[in-house]
Design a protein around this motif. Structure first.
Motif, short mmCIF file in Angstrom:
data_model
loop_
_atom_site.label_atom_id
_atom_site.label_comp_id
_atom_site.label_asym_id
_atom_site.label_seq_id
_atom_site.Cartn_x
_atom_site.Cartn_y
_atom_site.Cartn_z
N LEU A 10 2.45 89.04 -64.39
CA LEU A 10 1.21 88.21 -64.19
C LEU A 10 1.57 86.73 -63.85
O LEU A 10 1.32 86.25 -62.87
CB LEU A 10 0.51 88.17 -65.66
CG LEU A 10 -0.72 86.98 -65.49
CD1 LEU A 10 -1.72 88.06 -64.54
CD2 LEU A 10 -1.39 87.12 -66.86
N ILE A 11 2.95 86.33 -64.53
CA ILE A 11 3.52 85.01 -64.01
C ILE A 11 3.95 85.22 -62.50
O ILE A 11 3.71 84.02 -61.76
CB ILE A 11 4.55 84.64 -65.08
CG1 ILE A 11 3.97 84.32 -66.59
CG2 ILE A 11 5.36 83.48 -64.54
CD1 ILE A 11 5.02 83.99 -67.46
N ALA A 12 4.70 86.24 -62.38
CA ALA A 12 5.17 86.15 -60.79
C ALA A 12 4.02 86.29 -59.97
O ALA A 12 4.27 85.68 -58.88
CB ALA A 12 6.01 87.54 -60.89
N ALA A 13 2.86 86.98 -60.15
CA ALA A 13 1.99 87.18 -59.13
C ALA A 13 1.12 85.92 -59.05
O ALA A 13 0.78 85.50 -57.98
CB ALA A 13 0.77 88.43 -59.90
N SER A 14 1.16 85.26 -60.12
CA SER A 14 0.59 83.95 -60.19
C SER A 14 1.39 82.58 -59.24
O SER A 14 0.75 82.10 -58.36
CB SER A 14 -0.01 83.12 -61.46
OG SER A 14 1.30 83.07 -62.05
N LEU A 15 2.64 82.94 -59.40
CA LEU A 15 3.53 82.04 -58.69
C LEU A 15 3.55 82.53 -57.09
O LEU A 15 3.28 81.74 -56.33
CB LEU A 15 4.61 82.26 -59.09
CG LEU A 15 5.29 81.61 -60.62
CD1 LEU A 15 6.67 81.80 -60.94
CD2 LEU A 15 4.99 79.87 -60.40
N ILE A 16 3.49 83.71 -56.86
CA ILE A 16 3.06 84.32 -55.28
C ILE A 16 1.83 83.72 -54.89
O ILE A 16 1.77 83.41 -53.79
CB ILE A 16 3.30 85.80 -55.47
CG1 ILE A 16 4.71 86.17 -55.72
CG2 ILE A 16 2.92 86.20 -54.20
CD1 ILE A 16 4.97 87.61 -55.81
N PHE A 17 0.75 83.83 -55.56
CA PHE A 17 -0.50 83.44 -55.17
C PHE A 17 -0.35 82.07 -54.98
O PHE A 17 -1.02 81.37 -54.16
CB PHE A 17 -1.55 83.69 -56.41
CG PHE A 17 -2.87 83.34 -55.87
CD1 PHE A 17 -3.75 84.05 -54.87
CD2 PHE A 17 -3.38 82.24 -56.53
CE1 PHE A 17 -5.00 83.52 -54.64
CE2 PHE A 17 -4.78 81.86 -56.40
CZ PHE A 17 -5.57 82.56 -55.29
N LEU A 18 0.09 81.38 -55.90
CA LEU A 18 0.08 79.65 -55.81
C LEU A 18 0.92 79.37 -54.19
O LEU A 18 0.52 78.69 -53.81
CB LEU A 18 0.87 79.08 -57.02
CG LEU A 18 1.27 77.73 -56.97
CD1 LEU A 18 -0.31 76.81 -56.90
CD2 LEU A 18 2.10 76.97 -58.42
N GLY A 19 2.05 79.92 -54.05
CA GLY A 19 2.75 79.91 -53.18
C GLY A 19 2.01 80.17 -51.70
O GLY A 19 1.98 79.33 -50.85
N ILE A 20 1.32 81.29 -51.76
CA ILE A 20 0.47 81.65 -50.54
C ILE A 20 -0.56 80.39 -50.48
O ILE A 20 -0.81 80.20 -49.18
CB ILE A 20 -0.01 83.24 -50.70
CG1 ILE A 20 1.12 84.17 -50.57
CG2 ILE A 20 -1.02 83.09 -49.82
CD1 ILE A 20 0.63 85.48 -51.00
N TYR A 21 -1.28 80.22 -51.35
CA TYR A 21 -2.58 79.19 -51.26
C TYR A 21 -2.04 77.49 -51.04
O TYR A 21 -2.46 77.11 -50.24
CB TYR A 21 -3.06 79.20 -52.85
CG TYR A 21 -4.55 78.25 -52.70
CD1 TYR A 21 -5.47 78.73 -52.19
CD2 TYR A 21 -4.30 76.98 -53.35
CE1 TYR A 21 -6.61 77.94 -52.06
CE2 TYR A 21 -5.30 76.15 -53.12
CZ TYR A 21 -6.66 76.72 -52.51
OH TYR A 21 -7.71 75.90 -52.49
N ALA A 22 -0.73 77.51 -51.56
CA ALA A 22 -0.15 76.00 -51.18
C ALA A 22 0.38 75.92 -49.52
O ALA A 22 -0.01 75.14 -48.87
CB ALA A 22 1.08 75.87 -51.96
N PHE A 23 0.89 77.19 -49.12
CA PHE A 23 1.53 77.39 -47.71
C PHE A 23 0.03 77.26 -46.84
O PHE A 23 0.01 76.78 -45.84
CB PHE A 23 2.17 78.60 -47.39
CG PHE A 23 2.48 78.73 -45.88
CD1 PHE A 23 3.72 77.90 -45.66
CD2 PHE A 23 2.00 79.53 -45.14
CE1 PHE A 23 4.03 78.01 -44.28
CE2 PHE A 23 2.56 79.81 -44.01
CZ PHE A 23 3.62 78.93 -43.51
N LYS A 24 -1.19 77.93 -47.24
CA LYS A 24 -2.22 78.00 -46.50
C LYS A 24 -2.82 76.56 -46.44
O LYS A 24 -3.20 76.24 -45.15
CB LYS A 24 -3.26 78.89 -47.02
CG LYS A 24 -4.54 79.07 -46.21
CD LYS A 24 -5.54 80.05 -47.16
CE LYS A 24 -6.76 80.22 -46.12
NZ LYS A 24 -8.06 80.82 -46.95
#
Length: 104
Positions: A10-24
């Motif tokens: 869950l932490i890894a998925a949230s970090l990946i989601f955060l990275g994708i959202y920040a890049f977008k």
């Protein structure tokens, strides 16, 4: 142990989601940032033009003030000379020149 692995996933998925959202968000904001940078540059150029105009006007104003002071001084000197003229005429009129006064 399952809870630990689920938490890590869950932490890894949230970090990946955060990275994708920040890049977008960065990609979406990039044109706006470029536009703001361009506007800032244009505003700085306009400010420099206004500053140069103010400097030119200040120099012109000082030159006009010097010219006005020079003309005022010249006018005052002329008025003073005109005021002195009757005194000078009286002074010259009262000078007794011997050979001219004997002609009478």
């Amino acid at each position: 142990m399952f809870i630990v692995y689920a938490s890590l996933i869950l932490i890894a998925a949230s970090l990946i989601f955060l990275g994708i959202y920040a890049f977008k968000t960065y990609k979406d904001a990039k044109p706006a940032i470029k536009k703001l940078t361009a506007i800032s540059t244009v505003m700085q150029l306009k400010a420099n033009q206004v500053k140069n105009g103010v400097d030119e006007l200040t120099a012109t104003q000082k030159e006009i003030q010097r010219d006005i002071n020079f003309k005022k001084q010249t006018f005052n000197n002329t008025v003073a000379a005109v005021k002195e003229t009757p005194k000078k005429i009286k002074k010259w009129w009262n000078i007794k020149i011997p050979f001219i006064h004997q002609i009478k």
